[in-house]
Design a protein around this motif. Structure first.
Motif, PDB file in Angstrom:
ATOM      1  N   LYS A   1     -82.708 -28.464  61.380  1.00 40.93           N
ATOM      2  CA  LYS A   1     -84.057 -28.238  61.784  1.00 40.93           C
ATOM      3  C   LYS A   1     -84.610 -26.840  61.829  1.00 40.93           C
ATOM      4  N   CYS A   2     -83.686 -25.963  62.551  1.00 40.83           N
ATOM      5  CA  CYS A   2     -84.238 -24.502  62.465  1.00 40.83           C
ATOM      6  C   CYS A   2     -84.570 -24.086  61.123  1.00 40.83           C
ATOM      7  N   LEU A   3     -83.439 -24.513  60.258  1.00 47.38           N
ATOM      8  CA  LEU A   3     -83.552 -23.863  58.762  1.00 47.38           C
ATOM      9  C   LEU A   3     -84.538 -24.661  58.135  1.00 47.38           C
ATOM     10  N   LEU A   4     -84.830 -25.972  58.281  1.00 46.11           N
ATOM     11  CA  LEU A   4     -85.968 -26.628  57.716  1.00 46.11           C
ATOM     12  C   LEU A   4     -87.532 -25.780  58.000  1.00 46.11           C
ATOM     13  N   PHE A   5     -87.728 -25.663  59.613  1.00 48.20           N
ATOM     14  CA  PHE A   5     -88.570 -25.148  59.940  1.00 48.20           C
ATOM     15  C   PHE A   5     -88.998 -23.434  59.554  1.00 48.20           C
ATOM     16  N   ASP A   6     -87.753 -22.931  58.979  1.00 47.93           N
ATOM     17  CA  ASP A   6     -87.715 -21.625  58.170  1.00 47.93           C
ATOM     18  C   ASP A   6     -88.265 -21.886  56.880  1.00 47.93           C
ATOM     19  N   ILE A   7     -87.840 -22.935  56.288  1.00 49.69           N
ATOM     20  CA  ILE A   7     -88.464 -23.124  55.025  1.00 49.69           C
ATOM     21  C   ILE A   7     -89.959 -23.379  54.918  1.00 49.69           C
ATOM     22  N   ILE A   8     -90.302 -24.273  55.881  1.00 45.68           N
ATOM     23  CA  ILE A   8     -91.568 -24.389  56.009  1.00 45.68           C
ATOM     24  C   ILE A   8     -92.527 -23.292  56.266  1.00 45.68           C
ATOM     25  N   ASN A   9     -92.174 -22.449  57.158  1.00 44.85           N
ATOM     26  CA  ASN A   9     -92.685 -21.031  57.560  1.00 44.85           C
ATOM     27  C   ASN A   9     -92.712 -20.122  56.315  1.00 44.85           C
ATOM     28  N   THR A  10     -91.538 -20.206  55.369  1.00 50.16           N
ATOM     29  CA  THR A  10     -91.897 -19.365  54.377  1.00 50.16           C
ATOM     30  C   THR A  10     -93.015 -19.811  53.197  1.00 50.16           C
TER      31      THR A  10
ATOM     32  N   TYR B   1     -92.298 -34.962  58.994  1.00 54.94           N
ATOM     33  CA  TYR B   1     -91.438 -35.449  57.929  1.00 54.94           C
ATOM     34  C   TYR B   1     -90.466 -36.575  58.685  1.00 54.94           C
ATOM     35  N   ASP B   2     -90.072 -37.618  57.830  1.00 59.18           N
ATOM     36  CA  ASP B   2     -89.045 -38.376  58.334  1.00 59.18           C
ATOM     37  C   ASP B   2     -87.789 -38.212  57.898  1.00 59.18           C
ATOM     38  N   SER B   3     -87.684 -37.509  56.788  1.00 52.34           N
ATOM     39  CA  SER B   3     -86.433 -37.127  55.922  1.00 52.34           C
ATOM     40  C   SER B   3     -86.435 -35.978  54.972  1.00 52.34           C
ATOM     41  N   LEU B   4     -85.183 -35.346  54.743  1.00 54.72           N
ATOM     42  CA  LEU B   4     -85.177 -34.201  53.943  1.00 54.72           C
ATOM     43  C   LEU B   4     -86.074 -34.634  52.414  1.00 54.72           C
ATOM     44  N   GLU B   5     -85.783 -35.887  52.056  1.00 58.57           N
ATOM     45  CA  GLU B   5     -86.683 -36.164  50.691  1.00 58.57           C
ATOM     46  C   GLU B   5     -88.315 -36.139  51.150  1.00 58.57           C
ATOM     47  N   ASP B   6     -88.532 -36.565  52.213  1.00 61.60           N
ATOM     48  CA  ASP B   6     -90.105 -36.617  52.740  1.00 61.60           C
ATOM     49  C   ASP B   6     -90.678 -35.296  52.714  1.00 61.60           C
ATOM     50  N   LEU B   7     -89.474 -34.512  53.403  1.00 57.72           N
ATOM     51  CA  LEU B   7     -90.304 -33.040  53.216  1.00 57.72           C
ATOM     52  C   LEU B   7     -90.290 -32.363  52.110  1.00 57.72           C
TER      53      LEU B   7
END
Length: 754
Positions: free
Chosen positions: A587-596, A619-625
């Motif tokens: 989740k942290c890494l995904l939030f970092d991508i969103i932040n980027t 988001y519900d899944s990695l695909e959704d994100l």
């Protein structure tokens, strides 16, 4: 010949006459030779044949006459035939027998007689007779009277031949004889006797018959007094009143008109007998074989002429048809050609071809002038990645001599320093653009293009795959470029170097990488060469997503390159999917991508998209994100392209407005316009072509031409004043250019439209 009638062309008849002349020159020479060697020679042979035949008669007659002379000479010297012996009662019978022997020795003698002058008796092979009885009863001549006969026998001093005469023998037998009187002794001025030979006329005419053949021919033998000795004919004899020209003619062949009919005469004179031998026949028969041969040869020559005419026609049609077909084809494509046919199709085609070559030359000049724009368009498409499966694009590259087979590529992005963006920046940019039009170093060739909105120059480097280590060569090339810029342009820019790729469809990724590398000048310092590969090789935690993908994503987003940005997002999320990470770390890494994503959007000044942050975190899944980020990236990239277009539209409006205000000045030029807008000349040329569809020069000429035509129609200004009024100082050059564009001179245009 139907085709021949349909053709109405000067060129066709020119071909026809040419072939006819080529045919007639050797034909005439050949005809003269054939006629001379065949017809004339045949005529000479016919004439010579007739002469030879008549000579044969003459020779045979001369031979017989010589025999008679010999017989007469032998009789005169024969001791048994002396006056005493022939008159002796006992020896007289032996003399008669001797005369019989002489008669038998000659085939032409019908009878021979021996007479001694003053004697009243004449001796023959049959006995003796009194002269009176002989002349009156035994041999009666129609035209040789008794008195003349007796007188001639007693007085003859030289050989005499009497013409053929009708002779009645013993009042019963009738025949025609030629009489030959020979005095004895021979060659004696005083003769004492005469030998008389009677020769049947038929014997002589038998010799003549051999030469008559099937012709209606007359043959005559004349004596020294031009009297006819004898004659023979297969047709009608010539009137005796016309004998004089026959008898007096010289040896050879002559032609004369007798009884309203043309005759050909062959004359032969005998030196032995003094006789003249003449054959006469109608000229039409004399030269009948000649006429037949002449007719045959003339008919043959006429056939050859006809064949020559046919051959000339066929060859003319054969060589004219392709030209006609080509002319008709060109006429369909170009209506102006049809009006030229009245002159000559070949001349028309020649003018058309000359015009085509001229147009081709103009087109080549236009193509050459357009080549820089095509080149820059191709390079720009490669930087954008718009090259996949495009055959036309590869054809353009081949035309530009840019090889793509078995090649590797990488991109250098050269960012100007303050000097290049300050005073004199146009000259510096121009020198850099000129330097990077094409640059080569150790099997690598670079093609440069100016990226105005980023104040950079992108250099696409094309390397041979099989020469040396690619990474080492790319580094050498980058430092070589920096050295050239320092030495030739006096600038030390920052150079970003993208990764090496194996195809032109990957060049846009190397471009994004090089652009990203340039931004690290804050860390590496200005005037440095930064390799994207060095940036991504920094140590990263095992749980982190690839740094190079993050850099590519940010740079792709800033450049508006959807392909690279979306691909980078996919790779970043995909790298996390492949790992078995704790959920809190994930989740942290995904939030970092969103932040980027949000940080890059904010840095670009697109705050309107910050409101979509709440969507990204729900988001519900990695695909959704991935789908939500992908949608945001597409929207941002489209907005970047719109800003670029807006910037270009604004710049276009400013440049066109400047041109409309300045084109009438004498110092107005492409260079001055580029200087005014702080652009390089090459970039301004490309920009004008992209935005207006015309080059800078063409666009300015359109404005000037419209103004010139308006003034020509509406004012009375001179041509010079109008030309100088729209910025032309060279009036003759302006006039030539105007005529080339409009088809008429300015003066003629004014007359037509004023």
């Amino acid at each position: 010949m139907g085709k021949f009638k349909k053709i109405k062309s000067r060129l066709f008849y020119k071909y026809f006459v040419s072939y006819l002349i080529i045919f007639l020159i050797p034909f005439i020479a050949m005809s003269v030779m054939v006629y001379h060697n065949s017809v004339v020679s045949l005529k000479e042979e016919i004439e010579q044949s007739n002469i030879n035949k008549l000579k044969q008669v003459k020779d045979m007659t001369d031979t017989r006459m010589k025999e008679l002379r010999k017989i007469a000479a032998r009789i005169s010297f024969d001791p048994q035939l002396t006056p005493y012996m022939v008159s002796h009662g006992y020896y007289g019978s032996e003399a008669i027998q001797e005369l019989e022997k002489y008669k038998a020795n000659s085939s032409i003698i019908e009878e021979l007689f021996l007479y001694y002058q003053g004697d009243d008796v004449i001796y023959s092979s049959k006995g003796l007779n009194s002269l009176e009885t002989f002349a009156q009863s035994i041999y009666h001549f129609d035209h040789w009277k008794k008195e003349e006969l007796i007188n001639d026998l007693n007085s003859i001093q030289k050989p005499v031949v009497l013409p053929a005469d009708n002779v009645t023998i013993n009042n019963n037998d009738h025949n025609r004889f030629i009489t030959y009187l020979y005095p004895i002794p021979p060659n004696d001025p005083v003769s004492h006797g005469t030998v008389m030979f009677l020769i049947k006329e038929s014997v002589i005419t038998g010799l003549i018959e051999n030469i008559l053949g099937e012709f209606q021919e007359n043959v005559y033998i004349f004596d020294e007094k031009n009297r006819i000795l004898t004659s023979e004919s297969n047709g009608n004899l010539i009137n005796e009143n016309n004998f004089d020209p026959l008898a007096s003619s010289e040896s050879g062949i002559h032609t004369a008109e007798i009884d309203d009919k043309e005759y050909s005469f062959v004359t032969v004179n005998s030196k032995v007998s003094g006789w003249t031998f003449v054959s006469a026949m109608p000229t039409s028969q004399f030269l009948s074989k000649f006429a037949q041969a002449q007719t045959l040869i003339i008919m043959t020559l006429l056939l050859i002429v006809v064949a020559g005419l046919v051959a000339a026609t066929v060859l003319s049609i054969k060589h004219y048809r392709p030209i006609q077909s080509l002319f008709e084809y060109v006429s369909k494509k170009n209506s102006d050609v049809q009006g030229k046919k009245k002159r000559n199709e070949l001349d028309s085609l020649r003018e058309t071809i000359v015009g085509m070559f001229k147009d081709q030359k103009d087109l080549c000049e236009k193509v050459d002038s357009q080549e820089p724009f095509v080149r820059e368009q191709c390079l720009m498409r490669m930087l954008k990645g718009d090259v996949k499966n495009n055959r036309d694009f590869h054809s353009w590259l081949e035309t530009l001599d840019i090889s793509v087979e078995d090649r590797h590529f990488f991109v250098l992005v050269i960012s100007y320093n303050e000097k290049a963006n300050g005073e004199g920046s146009v000259k510096i940019r121009e020198s850099i653009s000129r330097l990077f039009t094409e640059i080569s170093f150790k099997g690598a060739v670079g093609y440069g293009i100016e990226i105005f909105y980023d104040n950079t120059v992108a250099l696409i480097v094309n390397m041979e795959s099989k020469v040396g280590n690619l990474n080492e060569r790319s580094r050498e090339f980058a430092f070589q470029v920096k050295s050239l810029l320092q030495n030739d342009c006096g600038v030390s820019p920052t150079i970003g170097v993208g990764s090496i790729c194996g195809g032109i469809d990957q060049i846009n990724r190397s471009f994004i990488e090089a652009s990203a590398a340039v931004e690290y000048k804050l860390v590496n310092g200005k005037s440095s060469v930064i390799f994207f590969g060095d940036l991504v090789r920094q140590e990263e935690p095992d749980v982190w997503y690839p740094k190079d993908q993050q850099i590519k994503f940010v740079q792709g987003l800033k450049k508006g390159d959807q392909k690279v940005a979306c691909e980078a997002v996919k790779n970043m999320i995909g790298s996390l999917t492949e790992r078995e990470l704790p959920i809190h770390i994930l989740k942290c890494l995904l939030f970092d991508i969103i932040n980027t994503v949000l940080r890059a959007t904010a840095e670009m000044g697109m705050h309107q998209y910050m409101s979509r942050a709440s969507e990204l975190v729900e988001y519900d899944s990695l695909e959704d994100l991935h789908e939500k980020i992908h949608s945001l990236v597409i929207a941002v990239c489209n907005e970047v392209e719109k800003k670029k277009d807006s910037h270009n539209h604004e710049l276009r409006s400013e440049i066109l407005e400047y041109i409309r205000k300045s084109y009438k000045t004498h110092n107005f030029s492409l260079e001055s316009t580029a200087e005014s807008f702080k652009l390089s000349v090459s970039y301004l040329s490309r920009f004008m072509k992209e935005q207006t569809g015309a080059t800078f020069t063409q666009y300015v000429w359109q404005l000037r031409s419209q103004e010139v035509k308006r003034r020509l129609k509406e004012t009375d200004e001179s041509i010079k004043e109008i030309a100088m009024g729209v910025g032309y100082m060279d009036v003759p050059n302006f006039t030539r250019k105007f005529k080339k564009a409009e088809g008429v001179t300015p003066g003629e245009f004014r007359k037509l439209y004023a």
